[in-house]
Design a protein around this motif. Structure first.
Motif, mmCIF file in Angstrom:
data_model
loop_
_atom_site.group_PDB
_atom_site.id
_atom_site.type_symbol
_atom_site.label_atom_id
_atom_site.label_comp_id
_atom_site.label_asym_id
_atom_site.label_seq_id
_atom_site.Cartn_x
_atom_site.Cartn_y
_atom_site.Cartn_z
ATOM 1 N N ARG A 31 0.442 -0.904 0.182
ATOM 2 C CA ARG A 31 -0.029 0.492 0.375
ATOM 3 C C ARG A 31 1.123 1.206 0.148
ATOM 4 N NH1 ARG A 31 -3.699 2.870 2.936
ATOM 5 N NH2 ARG A 31 -2.174 3.330 4.450
ATOM 6 N N VAL A 42 -4.576 4.489 -1.352
ATOM 7 C CA VAL A 42 -5.132 3.038 -1.632
ATOM 8 C C VAL A 42 -6.024 2.207 -0.513
ATOM 9 C CG1 VAL A 42 -4.497 0.596 -2.569
ATOM 10 C CG2 VAL A 42 -3.522 2.534 -3.294
ATOM 11 N N SER A 43 -6.999 2.270 -0.787
ATOM 12 C CA SER A 43 -7.645 1.817 0.856
ATOM 13 C C SER A 43 -7.227 -0.025 0.948
ATOM 14 C CB SER A 43 -9.139 1.604 0.725
ATOM 15 O OG SER A 43 -9.854 0.847 -0.643
ATOM 16 N N ILE A 44 -6.626 -0.023 1.711
ATOM 17 C CA ILE A 44 -6.948 -1.634 2.447
ATOM 18 C C ILE A 44 -7.245 -3.349 1.445
ATOM 19 C CG2 ILE A 44 -8.177 -1.734 4.237
ATOM 20 C CD1 ILE A 44 -4.088 -2.726 4.500
ATOM 21 N N GLY A 45 -9.014 -1.910 1.964
ATOM 22 C CA GLY A 45 -10.310 -3.357 1.187
ATOM 23 C C GLY A 45 -9.267 -3.368 -0.357
ATOM 24 N N ALA A 46 -9.499 -2.375 -1.252
ATOM 25 C CA ALA A 46 -9.170 -2.496 -2.845
ATOM 26 C C ALA A 46 -8.293 -3.026 -2.826
ATOM 27 C CB ALA A 46 -9.185 -1.000 -3.662
ATOM 28 N N TYR A 48 -6.981 -5.619 -0.871
ATOM 29 C CA TYR A 48 -7.359 -7.232 -0.954
ATOM 30 C C TYR A 48 -8.184 -8.033 -1.240
ATOM 31 C CZ TYR A 48 -4.106 -7.659 3.196
ATOM 32 O OH TYR A 48 -2.686 -7.911 4.115
ATOM 33 N N SER A 49 -8.814 -7.687 -2.031
ATOM 34 C CA SER A 49 -9.985 -7.975 -3.245
ATOM 35 C C SER A 49 -8.926 -8.183 -4.802
ATOM 36 C CB SER A 49 -10.760 -6.752 -3.869
ATOM 37 O OG SER A 49 -11.138 -5.634 -3.780
ATOM 38 N N GLN B 65 -10.143 4.447 5.933
ATOM 39 C CA GLN B 65 -9.992 3.100 5.579
ATOM 40 C C GLN B 65 -11.441 1.789 5.317
ATOM 41 O OE1 GLN B 65 -7.129 1.587 4.019
ATOM 42 N NE2 GLN B 65 -6.003 3.920 3.743
ATOM 43 N N ARG B 68 -13.567 3.545 2.903
ATOM 44 C CA ARG B 68 -13.484 3.186 1.561
ATOM 45 C C ARG B 68 -13.037 1.260 0.900
ATOM 46 N NH1 ARG B 68 -7.825 6.073 0.153
ATOM 47 N NH2 ARG B 68 -8.686 4.640 -1.518
ATOM 48 N N SER B 69 -13.181 1.025 2.880
ATOM 49 C CA SER B 69 -12.770 -0.592 1.956
ATOM 50 C C SER B 69 -13.733 -1.540 1.996
ATOM 51 C CB SER B 69 -11.812 -1.018 3.483
ATOM 52 O OG SER B 69 -10.309 -0.707 3.050
ATOM 53 N N HIS B 72 -15.792 -2.955 -1.684
ATOM 54 C CA HIS B 72 -14.838 -3.715 -1.892
ATOM 55 C C HIS B 72 -14.962 -4.994 -1.055
ATOM 56 C CE1 HIS B 72 -12.064 -0.276 -4.541
ATOM 57 N NE2 HIS B 72 -12.581 -0.180 -3.554
ATOM 58 N N LEU B 73 -14.881 -5.137 -0.064
ATOM 59 C CA LEU B 73 -15.209 -5.962 1.011
ATOM 60 C C LEU B 73 -16.075 -6.471 0.574
ATOM 61 C CD1 LEU B 73 -13.191 -4.828 4.162
ATOM 62 C CD2 LEU B 73 -12.131 -6.281 2.190
ATOM 63 N N LYS B 76 -16.301 -8.692 -2.888
ATOM 64 C CA LYS B 76 -16.166 -9.403 -2.424
ATOM 65 C C LYS B 76 -16.542 -10.956 -1.646
ATOM 66 C CE LYS B 76 -10.909 -11.176 -1.302
ATOM 67 N NZ LYS B 76 -10.957 -12.357 -0.294
ATOM 68 N N ARG B 216 -11.939 2.102 -9.689
ATOM 69 C CA ARG B 216 -10.772 1.877 -8.834
ATOM 70 C C ARG B 216 -10.845 0.290 -7.893
ATOM 71 N NH1 ARG B 216 -8.904 6.863 -6.467
ATOM 72 N NH2 ARG B 216 -8.226 5.741 -4.390
#
Lengths: 121, 218
Positions: A31, A42-46, A48-49, B65, B68-69, B72-73, B76, B216
């Protein structure tokens, strides 16, 4: 249905960060590398996915590392790029390079193309 | 150097014990089991580093975080359930529908009531305005969700609006639309027209945000 093997823009950034960092790369360092070099948040979720998608595509491998106190006793997951990932990264960069070749000065050319594009539809 | 050490020790003295527990709980709720510990560990490692300098900044970084995550999570997790695209679209629509419904009842109306209670009885216009404003935020979030889960990158934005956002938006906002055209409801015509003229740009604006998030994510 299999996933497409082509790389997206963020996937290219992640693979490039893995090439730079070698086999010790993990979420925090990847990251930071992307944020510092690509100047993009950058987000940690983006992250990891994307890493998990790259692993599914067979471009990246991972192993569980050691747990540390500053992580609240949780383990790290280290990622490394595989030969297939490196080959695909090179292919994507070559494709991008050949698309951009000759676009000089490219911002003006791109602007002209963007304004012309609707007329072709 | 000595000053830095002093600042760091002052900051650590006032630092909270760990990351915000509500954010951790939210993350635990939306994530699948596989990478949960690793991801929370990464966040905690960076959080601790940041909180040495400023615990407040660290808290706000952690929350940013998580927010924003989350898309995506959630995506997923939905994908890991092996739901077919049609099922995924149905789940997204249902989610957006519930979001709009509860947003309207719990958030928009509560905000308008609270505003009315805090001000004089003559502030009917302003409480309506607050209601509309909060509701439009919900409409934009609904548009963003529909775009994020259903839009195709292979076709232009306008085609996505016509073939995906418009039908999905009609389904999701059906109860609200019916309430707006139903003469039995005591909405003045001006309010109905205002609602429509705000809802459409909010929906499309939300969809733009959804496309941005989608880009993104990919």
């Amino acid at each position: 249905m299999g996933r497409t093997k082509n790389l997206g823009e963020f996937e290219i950034l992640v693979l490039a960060a893995l090439v730079r960092q070698g086999s010790d790369a993990y979420g925090v360092t990847i990251r930071k590398e992307i944020e510092e070099r690509a100047a993009r948040s950058v987000s940690i979720g983006a992250l990891y996915s994307t890493l998990s998608r790259l692993e599914e595509k067979g471009y990246v491998t991972s192993r569980v590392g050691e747990a540390t106190r500053e992580r609240g006793g949780r383990a790290k997951r280290h990622y490394a790029i595989k030969a297939e990932g490196q080959a695909q990264l090179e292919k994507s960069i070559r494709a991008l390079g050949s698309m951009l070749k000759g676009l000089d000065p490219w911002p003006k050319t791109l602007r002209m193309r963007a304004t012309r594009a609707p007329a072709h539809r | 150097m000595a000053k830095d050490t002093k600042d760091a020790s002052n900051a650590s003295a006032s630092a909270p014990l760990g990351p915000p527990w509500v954010a951790c709980a939210l993350l635990t709720f939306i994530m699948d089991a596989a990478d949960k510990a690793v991801l929370i560990g990464d966040l905690e490692e960076e959080y601790r580093l940041l909180s040495r300098h400023s615990p407040r900044d660290a808290q706000s970084w952690y929350w940013r975080q998580i927010m924003r995550s989350a898309p995506h999570l959630i995506l997923k997790r939905l994908q890991s359930l092996k739901i077919q695209p049609l099922g995924l679209a149905f789940v997204a629509l249902l989610g957006a529908f519930l979001l709009i419904y509860y947003w309207d009842i719990w958030i928009a109306r509560s905000a308008a009531r609270t505003f009315a209670a805090m001000t004089n009885a003559s502030s009917y216009f302003y409480s309506r305005a607050i209601y509309l404003l909060v509701q439009m935020i919900g409409v934009a979030i609904g548009g963003g969700l529909i775009a994020f889960f259903t839009f195709s990158t292979a076709v232009p934005f306008i085609s996505n609006i016509a073939y995906r956002l418009a039908p999905a938006g009609l389904i999701v906002f059906a109860p609200t639309l019916l309430a707006m055209i139903n003469p039995a409801d005591n909405y003045p015509l001006s309010f109905r027209l205002l609602w429509l003229s705000l809802a459409i740009p909010s929906l499309i604006g939300g969809a733009r945000g959804g496309v941005w998030l989608q880009a993104r994510h990919n």
